[in-house]
Structure formats: structure tokens, C-alpha cells
Design an enzyme around this catalytic site. Structure first.
Site, PDB file in Angstrom:
ATOM      1  N   LEU A  30      16.448   2.940  25.644  1.00 27.23           N
ATOM      2  CA  LEU A  30      16.761   4.352  25.408  1.00 27.23           C
ATOM      3  C   LEU A  30      15.522   5.203  25.148  1.00 27.23           C
ATOM      4  O   LEU A  30      14.603   4.788  24.454  1.00 27.23           O
ATOM      5  CB  LEU A  30      17.715   4.470  24.210  1.00 27.23           C
ATOM      6  CG  LEU A  30      19.027   3.715  24.381  1.00 27.23           C
ATOM      7  CD1 LEU A  30      19.911   3.919  23.155  1.00 27.23           C
ATOM      8  CD2 LEU A  30      19.772   4.131  25.637  1.00 27.23           C
ATOM      9  N   HIS A  31      15.528   6.392  25.742  1.00 23.23           N
ATOM     10  CA  HIS A  31      14.448   7.359  25.539  1.00 23.23           C
ATOM     11  C   HIS A  31      15.076   8.671  25.070  1.00 23.23           C
ATOM     12  O   HIS A  31      16.307   8.761  24.868  1.00 23.23           O
ATOM     13  CB  HIS A  31      13.647   7.542  26.832  1.00 23.23           C
ATOM     14  CG  HIS A  31      14.492   7.827  28.040  1.00 23.23           C
ATOM     15  ND1 HIS A  31      15.227   8.974  28.171  1.00 23.23           N
ATOM     16  CD2 HIS A  31      14.755   7.085  29.144  1.00 23.23           C
ATOM     17  CE1 HIS A  31      15.879   8.946  29.311  1.00 23.23           C
ATOM     18  NE2 HIS A  31      15.620   7.806  29.913  1.00 23.23           N
ATOM     19  N   HIS A  34      18.365   9.959  26.693  1.00 26.87           N
ATOM     20  CA  HIS A  34      19.622   9.348  26.240  1.00 26.87           C
ATOM     21  C   HIS A  34      20.033   9.902  24.869  1.00 26.87           C
ATOM     22  O   HIS A  34      21.209  10.151  24.612  1.00 26.87           O
ATOM     23  CB  HIS A  34      19.460   7.832  26.077  1.00 26.87           C
ATOM     24  CG  HIS A  34      19.196   7.093  27.347  1.00 26.87           C
ATOM     25  ND1 HIS A  34      17.994   6.492  27.608  1.00 26.87           N
ATOM     26  CD2 HIS A  34      19.981   6.852  28.424  1.00 26.87           C
ATOM     27  CE1 HIS A  34      18.041   5.892  28.779  1.00 26.87           C
ATOM     28  NE2 HIS A  34      19.239   6.103  29.306  1.00 26.87           N
ATOM     29  N   ASP A 147      20.121  12.160  36.806  1.00 24.87           N
ATOM     30  CA  ASP A 147      20.786  11.417  37.874  1.00 24.87           C
ATOM     31  C   ASP A 147      21.878  12.313  38.461  1.00 24.87           C
ATOM     32  O   ASP A 147      23.073  12.087  38.255  1.00 24.87           O
ATOM     33  CB  ASP A 147      21.371  10.121  37.321  1.00 24.87           C
ATOM     34  CG  ASP A 147      20.276   9.211  36.790  1.00 24.87           C
ATOM     35  OD1 ASP A 147      19.382   8.844  37.560  1.00 24.87           O
ATOM     36  OD2 ASP A 147      20.300   8.896  35.586  1.00 24.87           O
ATOM     37  N   SER A 183      13.820   5.452  31.989  1.00 25.40           N
ATOM     38  CA  SER A 183      13.435   4.126  31.492  1.00 25.40           C
ATOM     39  C   SER A 183      12.402   3.511  32.426  1.00 25.40           C
ATOM     40  O   SER A 183      11.592   2.682  32.019  1.00 25.40           O
ATOM     41  CB  SER A 183      14.658   3.212  31.414  1.00 25.40           C
ATOM     42  OG  SER A 183      15.664   3.840  30.650  1.00 25.40           O
TER      43      SER A 183
HETATM   44  O1  PAF Z   1      22.941   6.052  34.201  1.00 20.81           O
HETATM   45  C1  PAF Z   1      23.040   4.880  33.814  1.00 20.81           C
HETATM   46  O2  PAF Z   1      22.333   4.417  32.899  1.00 20.81           O
HETATM   47  C2  PAF Z   1      24.038   3.948  34.487  1.00 20.81           C
HETATM   48  O3  PAF Z   1      24.109   4.184  35.848  1.00 20.81           O
HETATM   49  C3  PAF Z   1      25.444   3.980  33.845  1.00 20.81           C
HETATM   50  C4  PAF Z   1      26.118   5.350  34.006  1.00 20.81           C
HETATM   51  C5  PAF Z   1      25.334   3.629  32.370  1.00 20.81           C
HETATM   52  C6  PAF Z   1      26.350   2.934  34.521  1.00 20.81           C
HETATM   53  O4  PAF Z   1      25.835   1.645  34.382  1.00 20.81           O
END
Ligand code: PAF
Length: 275
Positions: A30-31, A34, A147, A183
Site C-alpha cells: 500500500l502507498h 490506497h 487505473d 506499487s
Molecule cells: O487495483 C487493484 O489493486 C486490483 O486490480 C483489484 C481491484 C484489487 C483486484 O484484484
């Protein structure tokens, strides 16, 4: 913060929490991006659950599943500090027991751009997020705009399959030089890290060209040159924000999207052009 590893446990634990319940799915490592999701969930919801699961089905052969950074204990401390009430961190055997074979595929949206380079990626994401939504049963799903195509895929999944959840897309958190938090930034050498900072500048340059009336291919031609020699483009384009169909000219809502390789590390970024 309570930590759960099994499906029945987490269901029972979450049932006792006040609603609305926000949910932040992650693959750990985690950064600040997140943690921004977790803090936004904390502001908007009475309770917050998160998951840490490095999902094997969204990695293709030869991708970085094995070397993907893992630090569940450090992640748990960070999530707890961001106000998360419950963490679900299952083993692969819990999510994919022997005999598991059902796949969720969102179709054309999952086959272009990131899906063209990583053909099984989005069905892995759609499948694991479907499972996580059934297990956690949140009211709001928090995902990052970094994303962008994944967010569009998840919105479509929720719409097409009538999941009773709202998808909240949280703006990208950036380093001071504009590089989007990821990450995978941890894989970059010093030289590659310096080159990677021009990825976002290229997208801004593309947007400026489009706003000045250039068509997509001309705008991309100029903007491609902005990337430092350290990087190799996979794509740079402007797309409809919902379908990810390429646009000839800027028409909001749209994303300017880009992906480039720095050595063996592939980074993506985008700018949302709101209507
Ligand atoms: O974005 C992510 O870290 C992953 O694609 C997710 C949404 C947790 C699904 O594994």
C-alpha cells in the site's frame, strides 16, 4: 481493526458493522494512493472494510505475480491508521478452491488498451471483484482513477450484473514531480524513475494539443516526443470515458490515457476530461 482470512468469518464480522459500508479492494504493497481510498471511504461511510489479496488470475504468464511486493503486516498497520474497521486477507485457496472454474468477462471494454496488452487481465479483475463484492456486500466500492480502464470495467460489471453497490472513483495521488503513485514504482531504477516523471507531462501535452484543435493522431505524435528516452510507449490515446473507444477529437467525458515501459516495468497514467 479486525483481520479475517475466511469467507464465513468476514461475513459474520461485517454483518455487525453500521451501514453504509465502504469497501477498498487492494493487492497490498500500500502507498499513499490506497490510503487516500481508505480515507475517502472513512469520510463517506459509517464503516470501512478493505481487502489485501494478490490475485493470481489477473496476471498473465511471465508477468510480475511472483515478485509483486507483499507486506501484509505493514499493510494492516497502514489501513488501521487510515481508519479501516475490517481487513479481509484470504489465501489463494480460499478464493480459488480446487475445481473453481467460473469466469466473469465484461467483453469489448476489457479487450482494448490494457486488455490488448494483457489479454486475461480484466477478466481476472472482474472475477475476483465479483467474488469480493459477494463476500463483503458493501454499499460503496472505492477504486482509484489511476487505473481508469479498471474503473470503467468495474462500473460496467456492477451495472451489467446488478450488484447493489455504488462505484466511487477517487482521484490519483501523485509524487511531487507528477508521477502517479503505484506499487510498481518500487521496481524502477534511479534512472528509470527520473524518466518516468515525464509520463504525466506527455499526457498533459497531448491534452493541450487536443484542446488546441489537433486530432488524436497529430496530438499523440507531438506528445510522444515528451517522454524521456528512458521509456518506450505502449500506447498514448484519447478515449471515451465509459467505453474506451478511441476518439478522433476531444469530446468529454474522455480520458487521455498512456502506458509506457521503463526497462521491464510498465506504468500507466491518465487524465480525466470531465463533461
Ligand atoms: O487495483 C487493484 O489493486 C486490483 O486490480 C483489484 C481491484 C484489487 C483486484 O484484484
Amino acid at each position: 481493526m479486525r483481520i479475517f482470512h475466511a469467507v464465513e468469518q468476514v461475513r459474520a464480522g461485517l454483518a455487525a458493522l453500521p451501514r453504509p459500508l465502504g469497501f477498498v479492494p487492494t493487492m497490498g504493497a500500500l502507498h499513499a494512493g490506497h490510503l487516500q481510498l481508505a480515507r475517502t471511504a472513512r469520510q463517506q461511510c459509517a464503516s470501512v472494510a478493505a481487502s489485501v489479496f494478490v490475485n493470481p488470475t489477473q496476471f498473465g504468464p511471465g508477468e510480475d505475480f511472483e515478485r509483486y511486493p507483499r507486506d501484509v503486516q505493514g499493510d494492516a498497520e497502514k489501513l488501521s491508521g487510515a481508519g479501516v474497521d475490517a481487513l479481509f486477507t484470504p489465501d489463494a485457496a480460499v478464493m480459488y478452491p480446487p475445481g473453481f472454474s467460473t469466469i466473469v468477462d465484461v467483453g469489448a471494454l476489457g479487450a482494448v488498451y490494457e486488455g490488448a496488452v494483457r489479454p486475461t487481465h480484466f477478466r481476472g479483475v472482474a472475477t475476483v471483484v465479483s467474488k469480493l463484492l459477494h463476500i463483503v456486500q458493501p454499499d460503496v466500492l472505492f477504486v482509484g482513477q489511476k487505473d481508469a480502464q479498471q474503473s470503467a470495467v468495474l462500473k460496467k460489471l456492477v451495472r451489467d450484473l446488478d450488484f447493489p453497490v455504488r462505484v466511487e472513483v477517487v482521484p490519483t495521488v501523485r509524487e511531487s514531480d507528477g508521477l502517479a503513485m503505484s506499487s510498481r514504482n518500487a521496481y524502477l531504477s534511479r534512472e528509470q524513475r527520473a524518466g518516468a516523471s515525464s509520463l504525466h507531462g506527455s499526457l498533459e501535452c497531448m491534452l493541450e494539443e487536443l484542446r488546441n484543435g489537433a486530432d488524436a493522431s497529430r496530438a499523440a505524435q507531438h506528445a510522444r516526443a515528451q517522454l524521456d528516452a528512458a521509456g518506450v510507449w505502449d500506447y498514448l490515446d484519447v478515449v471515451d470515458a465509459q467505453t474506451f473507444e478511441p476518439l478522433q477529437h476531444l469530446r468529454a467525458p474522455a480520458f487521455v490515457i498512456g502506458a509506457a515501459r521503463f526497462g521491464s516495468t510498465r506504468l500507466i497514467d491518465n487524465i480525466l476530461v470531465s463533461a
